[in-house]
Enzyme design. Structure first.
Site, PDB file in Angstrom:
ATOM      1  N   ALA A  47      32.838  52.861  38.880  1.00  0.00           N
ATOM      2  CA  ALA A  47      32.197  53.330  40.115  1.00  0.00           C
ATOM      3  C   ALA A  47      30.735  52.867  40.298  1.00  0.00           C
ATOM      4  O   ALA A  47      30.401  52.274  41.335  1.00  0.00           O
ATOM      5  CB  ALA A  47      32.305  54.850  40.201  1.00  0.00           C
ATOM      6  N   ARG A  88      37.846  48.867  47.837  1.00  0.00           N
ATOM      7  CA  ARG A  88      38.569  49.844  46.984  1.00  0.00           C
ATOM      8  C   ARG A  88      38.260  51.248  47.526  1.00  0.00           C
ATOM      9  O   ARG A  88      37.105  51.532  47.844  1.00  0.00           O
ATOM     10  CB  ARG A  88      38.144  49.726  45.514  1.00  0.00           C
ATOM     11  N   GLN A 195      41.561  49.152  30.339  1.00  0.00           N
ATOM     12  CA  GLN A 195      40.093  49.146  30.271  1.00  0.00           C
ATOM     13  C   GLN A 195      39.591  49.652  28.911  1.00  0.00           C
ATOM     14  O   GLN A 195      38.524  49.258  28.442  1.00  0.00           O
ATOM     15  CB  GLN A 195      39.495  50.033  31.376  1.00  0.00           C
ATOM     16  N   ASP A 236      35.043  58.680  39.306  1.00  0.00           N
ATOM     17  CA  ASP A 236      34.948  57.799  40.475  1.00  0.00           C
ATOM     18  C   ASP A 236      34.492  58.553  41.704  1.00  0.00           C
ATOM     19  O   ASP A 236      33.916  57.975  42.630  1.00  0.00           O
ATOM     20  CB  ASP A 236      36.292  57.119  40.734  1.00  0.00           C
ATOM     21  N   ASN A 246      39.256  60.401  38.412  1.00  0.00           N
ATOM     22  CA  ASN A 246      38.936  59.371  37.420  1.00  0.00           C
ATOM     23  C   ASN A 246      40.229  58.626  37.090  1.00  0.00           C
ATOM     24  O   ASN A 246      41.299  58.957  37.607  1.00  0.00           O
ATOM     25  CB  ASN A 246      38.302  60.001  36.172  1.00  0.00           C
ATOM     26  N   LYS A 247      40.103  57.629  36.251  1.00  0.00           N
ATOM     27  CA  LYS A 247      41.228  56.753  35.914  1.00  0.00           C
ATOM     28  C   LYS A 247      42.506  57.521  35.606  1.00  0.00           C
ATOM     29  O   LYS A 247      42.466  58.549  34.934  1.00  0.00           O
ATOM     30  CB  LYS A 247      40.803  55.889  34.708  1.00  0.00           C
TER      31      LYS A 247
HETATM   32  O1  MRU Z   1      39.801  51.110  38.093  1.00  0.00           O
HETATM   33  P1  MRU Z   1      38.450  51.151  37.428  1.00  0.00           P
HETATM   34  O2  MRU Z   1      38.389  50.366  36.162  1.00  0.00           O
HETATM   35  O3  MRU Z   1      37.353  50.787  38.397  1.00  0.00           O
HETATM   36  O4  MRU Z   1      38.261  52.668  37.058  1.00  0.00           O
HETATM   37  C1  MRU Z   1      37.080  53.057  36.423  1.00  0.00           C
HETATM   38  C2  MRU Z   1      37.041  54.476  36.032  1.00  0.00           C
HETATM   39  O5  MRU Z   1      37.950  55.240  36.290  1.00  0.00           O
HETATM   40  C3  MRU Z   1      35.782  54.944  35.365  1.00  0.00           C
HETATM   41  O6  MRU Z   1      36.044  55.957  34.465  1.00  0.00           O
HETATM   42  C4  MRU Z   1      34.802  55.460  36.434  1.00  0.00           C
HETATM   43  O7  MRU Z   1      34.624  54.516  37.450  1.00  0.00           O
HETATM   44  C5  MRU Z   1      33.496  55.808  35.869  1.00  0.00           C
HETATM   45  S1  MRU Z   1      32.595  54.394  35.391  1.00  0.00           S
HETATM   46  C6  MRU Z   1      31.089  54.855  34.820  1.00  0.00           C
END
Ligand code: MRU
Length: 346
Positions: A47, A88, A195, A236, A246-247
């Site tokens: 994010a 996104r 990730q 996010d 979040n993810k």
């Molecule tokens: O799909 P992504 O890799 O953009 O998802 C990222 C996440 O879910 C992170 O945990 C979130 O953005 C926090 S990053 C400091």
């Protein structure tokens, strides 16, 4: 220090996160459209990093606008921003950064067009610098929750790679290490985009911070054995009531944490709070391509023609969240009040 994103000589340079950890290569974006594409394809992700990239993209776009007065300039800038804003949907930092850039333009409407363009560039650079110091402040608050010898479990990558530097969840880890605590990290691999395996494992290893990689399905096993002291994840978007997007998989981790009496912390900057939404139900969840689920490293792992679902994020309800760590302090339940207080804090 890992340089996730830089803005040099009219080029936005990003480390290509789709190629890590096997290759450390950079992608140069010269237009706002290229920045949008890099966000969409996850060359840059996380994010806060998306927010920084968006601000730089807006500046690149502004540089191409041939207009002789502010109204014409701003109209074109808004069209460019609308397109970029669609890259996104879940991380609110994207629209947060775009809105901030638009406000800067409005506030500078009396400047000449070249001065206005220079002002936008300066703001994009400020957003990047600020992001690093915000993460460091978040880390200072967050490390007070971590004891010497603790094992921290994290999901996805909320590290230097997901920000302009230092990280949010991994910023808490780094600040704990900097405070002299012996910390170990358990990293969920984070299917399907990996990730955790590709990025969290890589950046912690680069910094010599002890990290052990597990598959997502193993985390309950380690929690039940008493081998996890706390969970720290990023976010996010956080709704006004403290529900956290979040993810995908974060909700599962939070439920397991509750079952095993393990504190579940979320580390996120104030720019990730979306107090305009009263609950997480209102947060848009990105649906990503089936290709990312049926392939691992371009190798097909599922039968042809199989039906696939791929929500990229989930919502962790506020009752599973022990506290939210921000750069302005730590918020606890009831979040509707504590988050408002954090936002209004000077
Ligand atoms: O799909 P992504 O890799 O953009 O998802 C990222 C996440 O879910 C992170 O945990 C979130 O953005 C926090 S990053 C400091």
């Amino acid at each position: 220090m890992i340089k996730t994103i830089e803005y040099v000589n009219g080029v936005v340079r990003m480390i290509d996160q789709t190629r890590l950890p096997t290759e450390k290569v950079f992608v140069d974006c010269k237009t706002i459209e290229e920045v949008g594409e890099a966000i969409k394809t996850m060359v840059i992700r996380g994010a806060p990093a998306i927010g920084v990239a968006a601000a730089m993209g807006v500046s690149l776009g502004a540089d191409t606008i041939a207009a002789s007065n502010f109204d014409a300039f701003f109209k074109r800038m808004e069209q460019q921003c609308d397109l970029l804003g669609k890259s996104r949907p879940t991380a609110v930092n994207l629209s947060w950064a775009i809105n901030r850039m638009k406000q800067v333009a409005r506030d500078a409407k009396n400047l000449s067009i070249p001065e206005l363009k220079a002002r936008l560039k300066e703001e994009a650079l400020t957003i990047r610098t600020e992001d690093i110091s915000i993460n460091q402040s978040m880390g200072k608050h967050g490390q007070t929750l971590v004891k010497d010898g603790n094992v921290i479990l994290t999901h996805c990558n909320a590290g230097a790679l997901a920000t302009a530097g230092f990280g949010t969840a991994l910023g808490v880890v780094r600040a704990s290490v900097n405070a002299g605590k012996n910390i170990r990290v358990l990293a969920n691999e984070t299917r399907p985009f990996l990730q955790g395996a590709r990025l969290t494992a890589w950046e912690l290893k680069e910094d010599n911070i002890p990290v052990k990689l597990i598959t997502d399905s193993m985390c309950g096993f380690f929690m039940k054995k008493g081998e996890v002291d706390l969970i720290v994840v990023g976010a996010d978007r956080i709704a006004g009531n403290g529900d956290v997007a979040n993810k995908i998989g974060t909700y599962m981790v939070a439920v397991l944490a509750k079952e095993n009496n393990i504190p579940f912390y979320v580390a996120a900057p104030v720019s990730t709070l979306d107090l305009s939404l009263c609950s997480g139900d209102k947060i848009p969840i990105e649906e990503r391509t089936a290709e990312e689920v049926v392939n691992i490293n371009s190798k097909r792992i599922a039968p042809e023609g199989i039906e696939v679902a791929h929500p990229a994020f989930d919502i962790t309800p506020n009752n599973l969240v022990t506290a939210i760590i921000t750069e302005k302090g730590i918020a606890r339940a009831p979040f509707t009040e504590s988050l408002k207080a954090i936002v209004n804090k000077k």
